[in-house]
Design a protein around this motif. Structure first.
Motif, PDB file in Angstrom:
ATOM      1  N   PHE A   1      47.490 -26.711   6.893  1.00 18.30           N
ATOM      2  CA  PHE A   1      49.018 -25.632   7.850  1.00 18.30           C
ATOM      3  C   PHE A   1      47.971 -25.524   8.874  1.00 18.30           C
ATOM      4  O   PHE A   1      47.211 -24.538   9.802  1.00 18.30           O
ATOM      5  N   VAL A   2      49.350 -25.054  10.096  1.00 17.54           N
ATOM      6  CA  VAL A   2      49.434 -25.003  11.262  1.00 17.54           C
ATOM      7  C   VAL A   2      49.550 -24.336  12.362  1.00 17.54           C
ATOM      8  O   VAL A   2      50.186 -23.163  11.627  1.00 17.54           O
ATOM      9  N   LYS A   3      48.653 -23.117  13.224  1.00 14.20           N
ATOM     10  CA  LYS A   3      49.896 -22.782  13.719  1.00 14.20           C
ATOM     11  C   LYS A   3      49.997 -23.018  14.698  1.00 14.20           C
ATOM     12  O   LYS A   3      49.216 -23.402  16.090  1.00 14.20           O
ATOM     13  N   ALA A   4      51.120 -22.873  15.013  1.00 11.83           N
ATOM     14  CA  ALA A   4      51.926 -24.335  15.644  1.00 11.83           C
ATOM     15  C   ALA A   4      52.216 -22.917  16.973  1.00 11.83           C
ATOM     16  O   ALA A   4      52.688 -21.603  16.927  1.00 11.83           O
ATOM     17  N   ARG A   5      52.583 -23.305  18.372  1.00 16.36           N
ATOM     18  CA  ARG A   5      52.788 -22.761  19.883  1.00 16.36           C
ATOM     19  C   ARG A   5      54.889 -22.609  19.512  1.00 16.36           C
ATOM     20  O   ARG A   5      54.891 -23.451  18.940  1.00 16.36           O
ATOM     21  N   GLN A   6      54.842 -21.624  19.393  1.00 13.18           N
ATOM     22  CA  GLN A   6      56.287 -20.648  19.191  1.00 13.18           C
ATOM     23  C   GLN A   6      57.382 -20.992  20.708  1.00 13.18           C
ATOM     24  O   GLN A   6      56.454 -19.857  21.805  1.00 13.18           O
ATOM     25  N   GLU A   7      58.287 -21.294  21.216  1.00 16.62           N
ATOM     26  CA  GLU A   7      58.967 -21.424  22.245  1.00 16.62           C
ATOM     27  C   GLU A   7      61.068 -20.634  21.991  1.00 16.62           C
ATOM     28  O   GLU A   7      61.193 -21.069  21.083  1.00 16.62           O
ATOM     29  N   GLN A   8      61.474 -20.089  22.520  1.00 17.49           N
ATOM     30  CA  GLN A   8      62.206 -19.256  21.938  1.00 17.49           C
ATOM     31  C   GLN A   8      63.412 -21.411  22.477  1.00 17.49           C
ATOM     32  O   GLN A   8      63.151 -22.051  23.287  1.00 17.49           O
ATOM     33  N   GLY A   9      64.356 -21.092  21.405  1.00 14.47           N
ATOM     34  CA  GLY A   9      65.051 -22.701  21.115  1.00 14.47           C
ATOM     35  C   GLY A   9      66.345 -22.100  21.928  1.00 14.47           C
ATOM     36  O   GLY A   9      66.919 -23.438  22.055  1.00 14.47           O
ATOM     37  N   SER A  10      65.829 -21.165  23.232  1.00 15.91           N
ATOM     38  CA  SER A  10      67.014 -21.544  23.855  1.00 15.91           C
ATOM     39  C   SER A  10      66.886 -20.260  25.030  1.00 15.91           C
ATOM     40  O   SER A  10      66.184 -19.166  25.120  1.00 15.91           O
ATOM     41  N   GLU A  11      67.195 -20.886  26.399  1.00 16.81           N
ATOM     42  CA  GLU A  11      67.067 -20.114  27.829  1.00 16.81           C
ATOM     43  C   GLU A  11      68.345 -18.848  27.578  1.00 16.81           C
ATOM     44  O   GLU A  11      68.076 -18.392  28.268  1.00 16.81           O
ATOM     45  N   LEU A  12      69.113 -19.394  26.586  1.00 13.24           N
ATOM     46  CA  LEU A  12      70.347 -18.035  27.133  1.00 13.24           C
ATOM     47  C   LEU A  12      70.146 -16.858  27.287  1.00 13.24           C
ATOM     48  O   LEU A  12      70.803 -15.877  28.114  1.00 13.24           O
ATOM     49  N   ALA A  13      69.120 -16.230  25.919  1.00 15.81           N
ATOM     50  CA  ALA A  13      69.175 -14.804  26.720  1.00 15.81           C
ATOM     51  C   ALA A  13      67.986 -14.307  28.315  1.00 15.81           C
ATOM     52  O   ALA A  13      68.316 -13.354  28.225  1.00 15.81           O
ATOM     53  N   ARG A  14      67.941 -15.412  28.589  1.00 13.54           N
ATOM     54  CA  ARG A  14      66.664 -15.131  29.757  1.00 13.54           C
ATOM     55  C   ARG A  14      67.966 -15.603  31.085  1.00 13.54           C
ATOM     56  O   ARG A  14      68.205 -14.617  31.519  1.00 13.54           O
TER      57      ARG A  14
END
Length: 307
Positions: A231-244
């Motif tokens: 089990f890994v602690k993955a770094r997460q990023e937004q799937g899209s820049e649309l909100a920004r």
């Protein structure tokens, strides 16, 4: 000849994303007789998962099957679904202009972003072939399948410690791999030792196994530790820049921020549901947030219609 804004195809709601959150919202809004478009980029966070768990009445089904059922159940309500990526958004005069790949522009009164997250996995040789089979990021989704087996946890610092301790719920045999100096505070090291969690600081060369099933974690010195799941602690990023792009408030810790109880963001008329808002990251929670957002959206539309 350019198309004027007045000539653009109009919807009550455009939903960006067709996972559990987007489809759940579309179902509620369709039943509210709203004109709804769902834009599906065909990119899903759980694409590597063999089965989906913890979803009442759908425990153990492939994620693609849930999406198929969801699409099928939207048909009676006239919800439109397009397999297309939204490339740009623009707010203007209390409405939103949506640009699709290929250049088509649409207008809607409300927007729902169900664009999810992307997991940035450790670059370990062998991991990609095992991800979704014996390497996972969510113990609530896949811990049961690894119960009572030798489990490895890949992570550094307090997040690695927390995940290793969490995995004791599913197995007594847990090893934390820090892939280099762990540099743990004395209190954390003592807590791991108290719960019989070994810490291996050697650099990892690769993961070995067959047919996607982990057998051992191999270090650069040639030694290895037998494990059946990691089990890994993955770094997460937004799937899209649309909100920004719409100037919604987005933070690394909490994702897209919501301003009220029905999933509306800090930008009026823009709602968010699912993993993009970084609450409890489970499929069933994403579906629930989608329904909550749909309720908020329809209430807002009713206020406008009946003013």
């Amino acid at each position: 000849m350019s198309t004027s804004r007045e000539d653009l195809l109009r919807y009550d709601v455009i939903i960006v994303g067709a996972g559990p959150a987007g489809l759940s919202a579309a179902l509620i809004l369709g039943r509210c007789r709203r004109r709804v478009l769902v834009c599906d980029s065909r990119r899903y966070r759980n694409d590597a998962a063999q089965l989906m768990h913890g979803f009442l009445s759908r425990d153990g089904v492939p994620p693609a099957e849930l999406r198929r059922i969801g699409r099928e159940q939207l048909a009676p309500y006239g919800v439109e679904i397009r397999d297309v990526t939204v490339v740009d958004l623009r707010a203007e005069r209390r409405q939103f202009e949506v640009t699709l790949e290929g250049g088509e522009r649409l207008v809607c009164r409300k927007l729902l972003l169900a664009t999810g997250l992307v997991d940035r996995l450790p670059e370990l040789p062998g991991l990609a072939e095992m991800y979704g089979k014996s390497v996972h990021h969510c113990p609530y989704c896949d811990g049961w399948e690894a119960r009572d087996q030798p489990i490895g946890v890949y992570g550094q610092g307090c997040t690695g410690v927390a995940l290793a301790l969490n995995m004791k719920t599913w197995s007594r045999d847990v090893v934390l791999f820090s892939d280099g100096p762990a540099s743990l505070p004395e209190a954390d090291a003592a807590r791991l030792a108290r719960h019989e969690i070994a810490v291996r600081e050697e650099r990892i060369a690769r993961l070995e196994g067959k047919d996607g099933m982990l057998e051992r974690v191999v270090f650069t010195d040639g030694s290895a530790v037998a494990r059946r799941a990691l089990f890994v602690k993955a770094r997460q990023e937004q799937g899209s820049e649309l909100a920004r792009k719409l100037r919604c408030e987005v933070t690394e810790e909490r994702g897209v921020e919501t301003a009220d109880k029905h999933e509306e963001t800090t930008v009026e008329g823009v709602f968010v549901a699912g993993d993009a808002s970084k609450d409890v990251l489970l499929a069933i929670m994403a579906a629930a947030e989608g329904a909550d957002a749909a309720f908020g959206i329809n209430c807002a539309l009713q206020e406008e219609d009946l003013a």
